[in-house]
Design a protein around this motif. Structure first.
Motif, mmCIF file in Angstrom:
data_model
loop_
_atom_site.group_PDB
_atom_site.id
_atom_site.type_symbol
_atom_site.label_atom_id
_atom_site.label_comp_id
_atom_site.label_asym_id
_atom_site.label_seq_id
_atom_site.Cartn_x
_atom_site.Cartn_y
_atom_site.Cartn_z
ATOM 1 N N GLU A 1 11.978 0.928 4.815
ATOM 2 C CA GLU A 1 12.106 -0.025 5.923
ATOM 3 C C GLU A 1 13.142 -1.104 5.609
ATOM 4 O O GLU A 1 13.913 -1.507 6.497
ATOM 5 N N ILE A 2 13.161 -1.574 4.371
ATOM 6 C CA ILE A 2 14.153 -2.590 3.989
ATOM 7 C C ILE A 2 15.559 -1.998 4.056
ATOM 8 O O ILE A 2 16.493 -2.617 4.602
ATOM 9 N N ILE A 3 15.712 -0.805 3.505
ATOM 10 C CA ILE A 3 17.024 -0.162 3.512
ATOM 11 C C ILE A 3 17.477 0.131 4.937
ATOM 12 O O ILE A 3 18.645 -0.072 5.294
ATOM 13 N N ASP A 4 16.553 0.581 5.777
ATOM 14 C CA ASP A 4 16.886 0.848 7.176
ATOM 15 C C ASP A 4 17.364 -0.416 7.876
ATOM 16 O O ASP A 4 18.358 -0.391 8.620
ATOM 17 N N ARG A 5 16.659 -1.527 7.651
ATOM 18 C CA ARG A 5 17.068 -2.781 8.289
ATOM 19 C C ARG A 5 18.457 -3.201 7.822
ATOM 20 O O ARG A 5 19.299 -3.623 8.627
ATOM 21 N N LEU A 6 18.716 -3.061 6.518
ATOM 22 C CA LEU A 6 20.034 -3.426 6.007
ATOM 23 C C LEU A 6 21.110 -2.526 6.596
ATOM 24 O O LEU A 6 22.174 -3.011 7.011
ATOM 25 N N LYS A 7 20.839 -1.239 6.683
ATOM 26 C CA LYS A 7 21.831 -0.324 7.248
ATOM 27 C C LYS A 7 22.095 -0.625 8.726
ATOM 28 O O LYS A 7 23.235 -0.531 9.192
ATOM 29 N N CYS A 8 21.058 -0.984 9.463
ATOM 30 C CA CYS A 8 21.256 -1.384 10.860
ATOM 31 C C CYS A 8 22.149 -2.620 10.946
ATOM 32 O O CYS A 8 23.025 -2.710 11.822
ATOM 33 N N GLU A 9 21.925 -3.580 10.049
ATOM 34 C CA GLU A 9 22.745 -4.790 10.030
ATOM 35 C C GLU A 9 24.182 -4.465 9.633
ATOM 36 O O GLU A 9 25.134 -5.044 10.172
ATOM 37 N N LEU A 10 24.350 -3.561 8.682
ATOM 38 C CA LEU A 10 25.704 -3.165 8.282
ATOM 39 C C LEU A 10 26.429 -2.482 9.435
ATOM 40 O O LEU A 10 27.630 -2.697 9.642
ATOM 41 N N LYS B 1 0.829 -1.210 0.000
ATOM 42 C CA LYS B 1 0.000 0.000 0.000
ATOM 43 C C LYS B 1 0.862 1.259 0.000
ATOM 44 O O LYS B 1 0.464 2.294 -0.528
ATOM 45 N N ASN B 2 2.044 1.163 0.606
ATOM 46 C CA ASN B 2 2.966 2.297 0.651
ATOM 47 C C ASN B 2 4.340 1.808 0.211
ATOM 48 O O ASN B 2 5.193 1.490 1.036
ATOM 49 N N PRO B 3 4.583 1.723 -1.091
ATOM 50 C CA PRO B 3 5.836 1.144 -1.574
ATOM 51 C C PRO B 3 7.071 1.942 -1.175
ATOM 52 O O PRO B 3 8.129 1.351 -0.946
ATOM 53 N N LEU B 4 6.950 3.254 -1.069
ATOM 54 C CA LEU B 4 8.102 4.049 -0.645
ATOM 55 C C LEU B 4 8.503 3.688 0.784
ATOM 56 O O LEU B 4 9.683 3.482 1.080
ATOM 57 N N LEU B 5 7.506 3.589 1.670
ATOM 58 C CA LEU B 5 7.786 3.220 3.055
ATOM 59 C C LEU B 5 8.399 1.827 3.138
ATOM 60 O O LEU B 5 9.339 1.599 3.904
ATOM 61 N N ARG B 6 7.887 0.901 2.345
ATOM 62 C CA ARG B 6 8.428 -0.459 2.334
ATOM 63 C C ARG B 6 9.910 -0.443 1.952
ATOM 64 O O ARG B 6 10.733 -1.092 2.604
ATOM 65 N N ALA B 7 10.257 0.302 0.911
ATOM 66 C CA ALA B 7 11.661 0.372 0.495
ATOM 67 C C ALA B 7 12.523 0.985 1.591
ATOM 68 O O ALA B 7 13.629 0.496 1.874
ATOM 69 N N ASP C 1 12.176 -2.447 -8.466
ATOM 70 C CA ASP C 1 10.854 -1.919 -8.826
ATOM 71 C C ASP C 1 10.753 -0.445 -8.434
ATOM 72 O O ASP C 1 10.616 -0.092 -7.258
ATOM 73 N N ALA C 2 10.786 0.395 -9.467
ATOM 74 C CA ALA C 2 10.746 1.846 -9.250
ATOM 75 C C ALA C 2 9.390 2.348 -8.795
ATOM 76 O O ALA C 2 9.219 3.555 -8.605
ATOM 77 N N ARG C 3 8.412 1.440 -8.550
ATOM 78 C CA ARG C 3 7.175 1.877 -7.908
ATOM 79 C C ARG C 3 7.485 2.458 -6.526
ATOM 80 O O ARG C 3 6.683 3.209 -5.968
ATOM 81 N N ALA C 4 8.661 2.125 -5.977
ATOM 82 C CA ALA C 4 9.074 2.680 -4.685
ATOM 83 C C ALA C 4 9.203 4.196 -4.728
ATOM 84 O O ALA C 4 9.142 4.858 -3.682
ATOM 85 N N LEU C 5 9.365 4.750 -5.932
ATOM 86 C CA LEU C 5 9.496 6.207 -6.048
ATOM 87 C C LEU C 5 8.166 6.929 -5.911
ATOM 88 O O LEU C 5 8.135 8.145 -5.696
ATOM 89 N N CYS C 6 7.053 6.193 -6.085
ATOM 90 C CA CYS C 6 5.714 6.770 -5.986
ATOM 91 C C CYS C 6 5.552 7.994 -6.895
ATOM 92 O O CYS C 6 4.924 8.996 -6.510
ATOM 93 N N GLY C 7 6.148 7.912 -8.079
ATOM 94 C CA GLY C 7 5.976 8.978 -9.056
ATOM 95 C C GLY C 7 6.714 10.259 -8.745
ATOM 96 O O GLY C 7 6.398 11.312 -9.313
ATOM 97 N N SER C 8 7.738 10.200 -7.887
ATOM 98 C CA SER C 8 8.398 11.411 -7.414
ATOM 99 C C SER C 8 9.900 11.372 -7.688
ATOM 100 O O SER C 8 10.603 10.483 -7.206
ATOM 101 N N LEU C 9 10.396 12.369 -8.424
ATOM 102 C CA LEU C 9 11.845 12.501 -8.597
ATOM 103 C C LEU C 9 12.507 12.929 -7.295
ATOM 104 O O LEU C 9 13.685 12.630 -7.069
ATOM 105 N N SER C 10 11.772 13.585 -6.423
ATOM 106 C CA SER C 10 12.310 13.939 -5.100
ATOM 107 C C SER C 10 12.634 12.663 -4.316
ATOM 108 O O SER C 10 13.664 12.588 -3.635
ATOM 109 N N ALA C 11 11.747 11.656 -4.410
ATOM 110 C CA ALA C 11 12.009 10.382 -3.741
ATOM 111 C C ALA C 11 13.255 9.724 -4.325
ATOM 112 O O ALA C 11 14.064 9.152 -3.585
ATOM 113 N N LEU C 12 13.414 9.812 -5.644
ATOM 114 C CA LEU C 12 14.617 9.267 -6.273
ATOM 115 C C LEU C 12 15.865 9.923 -5.698
ATOM 116 O O LEU C 12 16.834 9.232 -5.326
ATOM 117 N N ARG C 13 15.851 11.234 -5.611
ATOM 118 C CA ARG C 13 17.016 11.938 -5.074
ATOM 119 C C ARG C 13 17.260 11.600 -3.605
ATOM 120 O O ARG C 13 18.417 11.482 -3.165
#
Length: 312
Positions: free
Chosen positions: A63-72, A55-61, A105-117
């Motif tokens: 959360e995954i990145i946050d978990r990986l960074k915590c593990e790193l 339902k919120n692909p940006l948030l999902r991405a 899957d670039a659906r994580a951007l939710c149509g926003s170039l700001s999200a990409l940046r």
């Protein structure tokens, strides 16, 4: 015995760590820091996969990145995050392990170039433009419509070029593939795709696509999922070599790499249980007459050169 260096352009381990609440150092999946210990150096692209069910692909991405960074952070003595070709070369020179952040899957951007940046600022350096489904960037490989880049998708490619991010065409439609090559001003990555001439799965690339990537300085990174290797139900290491042989026959010596799809597939070739078994593939390459110099290109040097080209 020779110790190999590995750069693998795609896995789904980061998503699995979050969903299964497991650790980067040791887990039940195909890939962990422990499984990398038999190699001189090992660099993995970790993709945050976002499905159409989110339902919120940006948030999902995030959360995954946050978990990986915590593990790193917990494992910083064993693995370093890599954002540049200079950092990549440093990790390899010191015989360390490294992680490159990616999104599948670039659906994580939710149509926003700001999200990409913002994802770029978080350290994401590669984005697979679609998965098998359609999104607001391009249609995916399973699409009946088969459309290519949208207007927003063209903007995404141009902005990724400006940010020196890797545009990943694995999973997208043939029309999307050719649209990307028309609108990019940088080489393009196919992070986990095989040769359709060897196995006719819709996820694989035809000879014209492979040749286009080779001629433009792009990368074709071989996937070891049996369904993409052979039309039969099972596959083994020789089936992987059928794909590498074919890509090499199309001039791919400097464009061929590895993209396992670890932890994103339910099966591996016979005799493979995870990253620790890559050595079986490399030894088979050697047995079949691949020179040490060629194996080094496939396992890591081509990807190093590719990342350097992206930054230029």
């Amino acid at each position: 015995m020779k110790q190999f260096t590995v750069i693998d352009a795609h896995c789904d381990t980061a998503s699995e760590l979050l969903d299964k609440n497991e650790c980067l150092f040791s887990n039940t999946g195909h890939l962990s820091i422990e499984k990398m210990k038999g190699y001189q150096s090992y660099v993995q692209f970790y993709a945050a996969w976002v499905s159409k069910r989110e339902k919120n692909p940006l948030l999902r991405a995030v959360e995954i990145i946050d978990r990986l960074k915590c593990e790193l952070e917990k494992n910083k003595e064993y693995m370093e995050e890599i954002r540049t070709a200079e950092e990549l070369n440093s990790v390899l020179a010191r015989g360390k392990r490294g992680a490159v952040l990616a999104i599948e899957d670039a659906r994580a951007l939710c149509g926003s170039l700001s999200a990409l940046r913002m994802f770029h600022r978080l350290g994401v350096r590669a984005i697979t433009l679609a998965w098998n489904d359609n999104n607001d960037v391009t249609d995916g490989a399973a699409s009946e419509r088969g459309a290519g880049l949208t207007a927003f998708g063209k903007d995404v490619v141009r902005e990724m070029n400006r940010l020196h991010m890797m545009v990943d065409v694995s999973h997208i439609t043939p029309r999307g593939f050719w649209d990307v090559l028309e609108h990019t001003n940088a080489p393009v990555l196919a992070s986990h795709s095989n040769a359709a001439a060897v196995c006719g799965h819709r996820r694989n690339l035809n000879d014209e696509q492979i040749c286009a990537l080779v001629q433009s300085g792009g990368m074709v990174c071989v996937n070891i999922y049996p369904d993409f290797l052979t039309d039969g139900k099972t596959a083994d290491v020789t089936d992987v070599l059928r794909h590498t042989d074919h890509i090499l026959s199309l001039g791919g010596e400097n464009s061929l790499g590895l993209g396992s799809d670890f932890d994103g597939v339910d099966r591996l070739p016979q005799g493979f249980f995870g990253a620790e078994d890559y050595v079986k593939l490399f030894n088979e390459m050697s047995r079949c007459g691949y020179s040490d110099a060629l194996i080094d290109k496939i396992t890591h040097k081509n990807m190093v050169n590719f990342m350097e080209r992206i930054e230029k």
